[in-house]
Design a protein around this motif. Structure first.
Motif, PDB file in Angstrom:
ATOM      1  N   LYS A   1       0.925  -1.286   0.048  1.00 44.95           N
ATOM      2  CA  LYS A   1      -0.016  -0.073   0.046  1.00 44.95           C
ATOM      3  C   LYS A   1       1.025   1.299   0.068  1.00 44.95           C
ATOM      4  O   LYS A   1       0.591   2.155  -0.653  1.00 44.95           O
ATOM      5  CB  LYS A   1      -0.724   0.162   1.304  1.00 44.95           C
ATOM      6  N   ILE A   2       2.037   1.071   0.917  1.00 44.41           N
ATOM      7  CA  ILE A   2       2.829   2.223   0.574  1.00 44.41           C
ATOM      8  C   ILE A   2       3.528   2.414  -0.652  1.00 44.41           C
ATOM      9  O   ILE A   2       3.665   3.695  -1.146  1.00 44.41           O
ATOM     10  CB  ILE A   2       4.106   2.056   1.741  1.00 44.41           C
ATOM     11  N   LYS A   3       3.661   1.322  -1.454  1.00 45.81           N
ATOM     12  CA  LYS A   3       4.232   1.394  -2.687  1.00 45.81           C
ATOM     13  C   LYS A   3       3.222   2.139  -3.814  1.00 45.81           C
ATOM     14  O   LYS A   3       3.453   2.723  -4.717  1.00 45.81           O
ATOM     15  CB  LYS A   3       4.925   0.199  -3.223  1.00 45.81           C
ATOM     16  N   GLU A   4       2.130   1.678  -3.433  1.00 47.68           N
ATOM     17  CA  GLU A   4       0.971   2.093  -4.387  1.00 47.68           C
ATOM     18  C   GLU A   4       0.938   3.688  -4.328  1.00 47.68           C
ATOM     19  O   GLU A   4       0.675   4.284  -5.267  1.00 47.68           O
ATOM     20  CB  GLU A   4      -0.421   1.483  -4.048  1.00 47.68           C
ATOM     21  N   ALA A   5       0.975   4.199  -2.975  1.00 51.50           N
ATOM     22  CA  ALA A   5       0.750   5.704  -2.692  1.00 51.50           C
ATOM     23  C   ALA A   5       2.001   6.549  -3.382  1.00 51.50           C
ATOM     24  O   ALA A   5       1.839   7.457  -3.852  1.00 51.50           O
ATOM     25  CB  ALA A   5       0.966   5.769  -1.010  1.00 51.50           C
ATOM     26  N   ILE A   6       3.203   5.723  -3.343  1.00 50.09           N
ATOM     27  CA  ILE A   6       4.385   6.321  -3.943  1.00 50.09           C
ATOM     28  C   ILE A   6       3.892   6.586  -5.455  1.00 50.09           C
ATOM     29  O   ILE A   6       4.433   7.602  -5.948  1.00 50.09           O
ATOM     30  CB  ILE A   6       5.512   5.673  -3.629  1.00 50.09           C
ATOM     31  N   ALA A   7       3.509   5.430  -5.968  1.00 48.17           N
ATOM     32  CA  ALA A   7       3.138   5.472  -7.346  1.00 48.17           C
ATOM     33  C   ALA A   7       2.244   6.485  -7.580  1.00 48.17           C
ATOM     34  O   ALA A   7       2.296   7.157  -8.579  1.00 48.17           O
ATOM     35  CB  ALA A   7       2.832   4.108  -7.862  1.00 48.17           C
ATOM     36  N   ILE A   8       1.116   6.315  -6.979  1.00 50.03           N
ATOM     37  CA  ILE A   8      -0.107   7.672  -7.136  1.00 50.03           C
ATOM     38  C   ILE A   8       0.508   9.147  -6.930  1.00 50.03           C
ATOM     39  O   ILE A   8       0.194  10.035  -7.865  1.00 50.03           O
ATOM     40  CB  ILE A   8      -1.132   7.272  -6.121  1.00 50.03           C
ATOM     41  N   SER A   9       1.492   9.228  -6.037  1.00 47.38           N
ATOM     42  CA  SER A   9       2.141  10.542  -5.830  1.00 47.38           C
ATOM     43  C   SER A   9       2.799  10.965  -7.070  1.00 47.38           C
ATOM     44  O   SER A   9       3.063  11.949  -7.417  1.00 47.38           O
ATOM     45  CB  SER A   9       2.819  10.548  -4.581  1.00 47.38           C
ATOM     46  N   VAL A  10       3.695  10.069  -7.655  1.00 51.94           N
ATOM     47  CA  VAL A  10       4.439  10.428  -8.786  1.00 51.94           C
ATOM     48  C   VAL A  10       3.471  10.698  -9.821  1.00 51.94           C
ATOM     49  O   VAL A  10       3.604  11.697 -10.634  1.00 51.94           O
ATOM     50  CB  VAL A  10       5.379   9.059  -9.126  1.00 51.94           C
ATOM     51  N   GLN A  11       2.322   9.972 -10.229  1.00 53.16           N
ATOM     52  CA  GLN A  11       1.354  10.308 -11.334  1.00 53.16           C
ATOM     53  C   GLN A  11       0.897  11.585 -11.031  1.00 53.16           C
ATOM     54  O   GLN A  11       0.568  12.144 -11.929  1.00 53.16           O
ATOM     55  CB  GLN A  11       0.446   9.095 -11.321  1.00 53.16           C
TER      56      GLN A  11
END
Length: 67
Positions: A24-34
């Motif tokens: 979930k942390i990795k998903e949040a990072i990916a969303i933040s980059v997007q």
């Protein structure tokens, strides 16, 4: 007396909210980059993590091929 090194577990929080796993942390990072955050500091501020922690997660994501 020798002290043993004990590694503390991550608190697993994103934006102050508890999450169940590291994915979930990795998903949040990916969303933040997007959303347009490009530096580790910007991502860290967005998700509530230190920039060095974000850097470590990005390295893990790169190894896994999710990046």
């Amino acid at each position: 007396m020798a002290q043993a090194f004990v590694r503390r577990k991550s608190r697993l929080r994103v934006k102050g909210l508890r999450v169940k796993d590291r994915e979930k942390i990795k998903e949040a990072i990916a969303i933040s980059v997007q959303n347009g955050n490009h530096t580790t500091r910007e991502i860290g501020v967005d998700i509530g993590k230190d920039h060095s922690t974000v850097s470590r997660y990005l390295a893990e994501m790169d190894k896994e091929g999710k990046w």
